[in-house]
Design an enzyme around this catalytic site. Structure first.
Site, PDB file in Angstrom:
ATOM      1  N   SER A   1      -2.513  11.168  -5.700  1.00  0.00           N
ATOM      2  CA  SER A   1      -2.572  11.980  -4.487  1.00  0.00           C
ATOM      3  C   SER A   1      -1.908  11.238  -3.327  1.00  0.00           C
ATOM      4  CB  SER A   1      -4.026  12.287  -4.142  1.00  0.00           C
ATOM      5  OG  SER A   1      -4.116  12.847  -2.846  1.00  0.00           O
TER       6      SER A   1
ATOM      7  N   ARG B   1      -2.722  10.876  -0.482  1.00  0.00           N
ATOM      8  CA  ARG B   1      -3.685  10.176   0.388  1.00  0.00           C
ATOM      9  C   ARG B   1      -3.925   8.748  -0.069  1.00  0.00           C
ATOM     10  NH1 ARG B   1      -8.592  14.211  -0.189  1.00  0.00           N
ATOM     11  NH2 ARG B   1      -7.801  14.073  -2.316  1.00  0.00           N
ATOM     12  N   TYR B   2      -3.566   8.440  -1.337  1.00  0.00           N
ATOM     13  CA  TYR B   2      -3.918   7.144  -1.905  1.00  0.00           C
ATOM     14  C   TYR B   2      -2.707   6.267  -2.213  1.00  0.00           C
ATOM     15  CZ  TYR B   2      -8.170   9.859  -2.616  1.00  0.00           C
ATOM     16  OH  TYR B   2      -9.264  10.664  -2.422  1.00  0.00           O
ATOM     17  N   ILE B   3      -1.524   6.720  -1.926  1.00  0.00           N
ATOM     18  CA  ILE B   3      -0.335   5.910  -2.207  1.00  0.00           C
ATOM     19  C   ILE B   3       0.408   5.630  -0.898  1.00  0.00           C
ATOM     20  CG2 ILE B   3      -0.031   6.585  -4.606  1.00  0.00           C
ATOM     21  CD1 ILE B   3       1.879   8.739  -3.760  1.00  0.00           C
TER      22      ILE B   3
END
Length: 440
Positions: A84, A86-88
């Site tokens: 996602s 949001r996490y990378i």
């Protein structure tokens, strides 16, 4: 010709404008792109654009202009297994700063959206990225498909053209691809994976054709061979997987008889390890914004070469003008300090108007750097008019009057011999600087 799609140009423009020294979340970067470059098509497609610019697995980018700091997808699922946004995290690649030199930004034509300065009409990198990373897409009445090419071969051909030689033919090339690409005819190629026989019952598949993803190959080729159908008996007995994110390894077991039959028919053909690559739709926007169809990769390379060479000359002219303006500014400052020290000039207890009149009478130049910058902006504006007769012949150039702040705002510490010597050294270094060397 256009080397990036509009969304990609917006991402690159925002990253260069932000100039982040640390990584930033992909979701956060997408928000910045929408704000800084007036992106109006929803953040989801923007997120995928950012992820695609950072991918570096086999079959994606040969040179990724963003860094993939996290799970940006693998060749197992063709990038669809990216985490996602949001996490990378990502940031501009050091290579991107070399491909798109900052000195070129003064030569580009930037667009405006509701009076907001956004990305340029097109970027001109030092290598044709449309060949390095390929291009694929469809539009109204047109389609484009260009494979990736080895940047080292492109650089070699550019050197050849600088030496008045014709570019050599190039085969498509994908970073870290271990298979083979053969030319079948004009713009037609055969892409082969890698397969070998380990013993009389075992074969090993260590490479798949470009953009044949590992999971898709397993489900569409090996599973049917293992299960068989009513019309076709099972061909293999078993297979095991030893892949990594970057490599492919299937170890397949089958009967000795069926292996012999497969060898006779051709292992690549039986195990579907060959695919064709046709490049007859090389359609791109040229530097004038017109769609143009190219017959060969060499045609694209030659047109890029001529355009890039022209912009090197423009960059050199720009640097010569910039260095001349800076040298003139330093010369005026040094002269002012000398005349002040020698008592030829007095500035104490005088009004601003008298000071400006005195500077003009003594032959000091209005800020040379500001005047040169304004002249460049005016030249760009005249180019943008495209020959329209706009009778605004009242030049607003000198409505504000001459500008001597660059002299009169110098601190008192400048009124020393050391400062004069330093200013003169700086002026001489600007005059001796070789703009030709700075261009490359």
């Amino acid at each position: 010709m256009t080397c990036l799609k509009p969304g990609q140009r917006k991402v690159l423009f925002t990253c260069m404008k932000r100039n982040d020294k640390r990584e930033v979340k992909v979701a956060q970067l997408a928000g910045s792109v929408a704000e800084m470059s007036a992106y109006h098509h929803g953040e989801q497609s923007l997120l995928m654009t950012i992820v695609n610019l950072a991918q570096n697995f086999v079959g994606s980018n040969n040179v990724n202009i963003l860094q993939p700091l996290g799970q940006f997808g693998t060749r197992i699922n063709g990038g669809k297994d990216a985490a996602s946004p949001r996490y990378i995290f990502t940031m501009l690649s050091p290579l991107a700063k070399m491909l798109f030199p900052a000195m070129d930004s003064s030569l580009l034509k930037f667009l405006f959206d509701d009076n907001q300065k956004v990305e340029p009409e097109w970027y001109i990198p030092i290598l044709p990225l449309v060949l390095v990373n390929g291009a694929e897409g469809i539009g109204t009445g047109w389609a484009c498909k260009i494979p990736n090419y080895d940047h080292r071969e492109i650089v070699n051909n550019l050197y050849r053209m600088l030496n008045m030689q014709d570019p050599l033919p190039m085969l498509p090339s994908y970073k870290n691809f271990k298979g083979v690409i053969h030319e079948l005819g004009q713009n037609q190629y055969m892409v082969s994976g890698e397969i070998s026989v380990l013993d009389k019952n075992t074969i090993e598949i260590t490479e798949l054709p470009v953009r044949t993803w590992t999971q898709a190959y397993k489900e569409s080729v090996l599973e049917p061979m293992l299960q068989g159908t009513e019309k076709t008996p099972a061909l293999i007995n078993d297979y095991k997987e030893y892949h990594t994110d970057q490599t492919v390894k299937f170890v397949v077991r089958m009967s000795e008889e069926k292996l012999a039959q497969a060898e006779a028919a051709g292992l690549h053909k039986v195990f579907k390890l060959q695919s064709s690559l046709t490049c007859n739709s090389m359609v791109l926007f040229d530097h004038m914004g017109c769609l143009k169809r190219y017959d060969s990769v060499q045609d694209i390379l030659k047109e890029f070469f001529e355009l890039r060479l022209h912009y090197y000359k423009l960059r050199k002219d720009w640097l010569v003008g910039s260095l001349g303006a800076e040298a003139s500014k330093l010369s005026n400052q040094a002269r002012f300090v000398l005349e002040k020290i020698e008592g030829k000039i007095t500035i104490e207890n005088k009004s601003k108007r008298d000071l400006i009149r005195m500077m003009v009478q003594n032959g000091f130049e209005s800020d040379p750097v500001a005047a040169w910058t304004k002249a460049q902006e005016k030249a760009l504006e005249e180019d943008d008019r495209d020959g329209n007769d706009s009778d605004g012949s009242v030049d607003s150039v000198s409505l504000s009057g001459p500008n001597f702040n660059y002299i009169l705002n110098m601190p008192l510490w400048c009124l020393s011999k050391e400062k004069v010597d330093e200013l003169l050294r700086q002026r001489d270094s600007k005059r001796e600087m070789n703009p030709h060397a700075l261009c490359y």
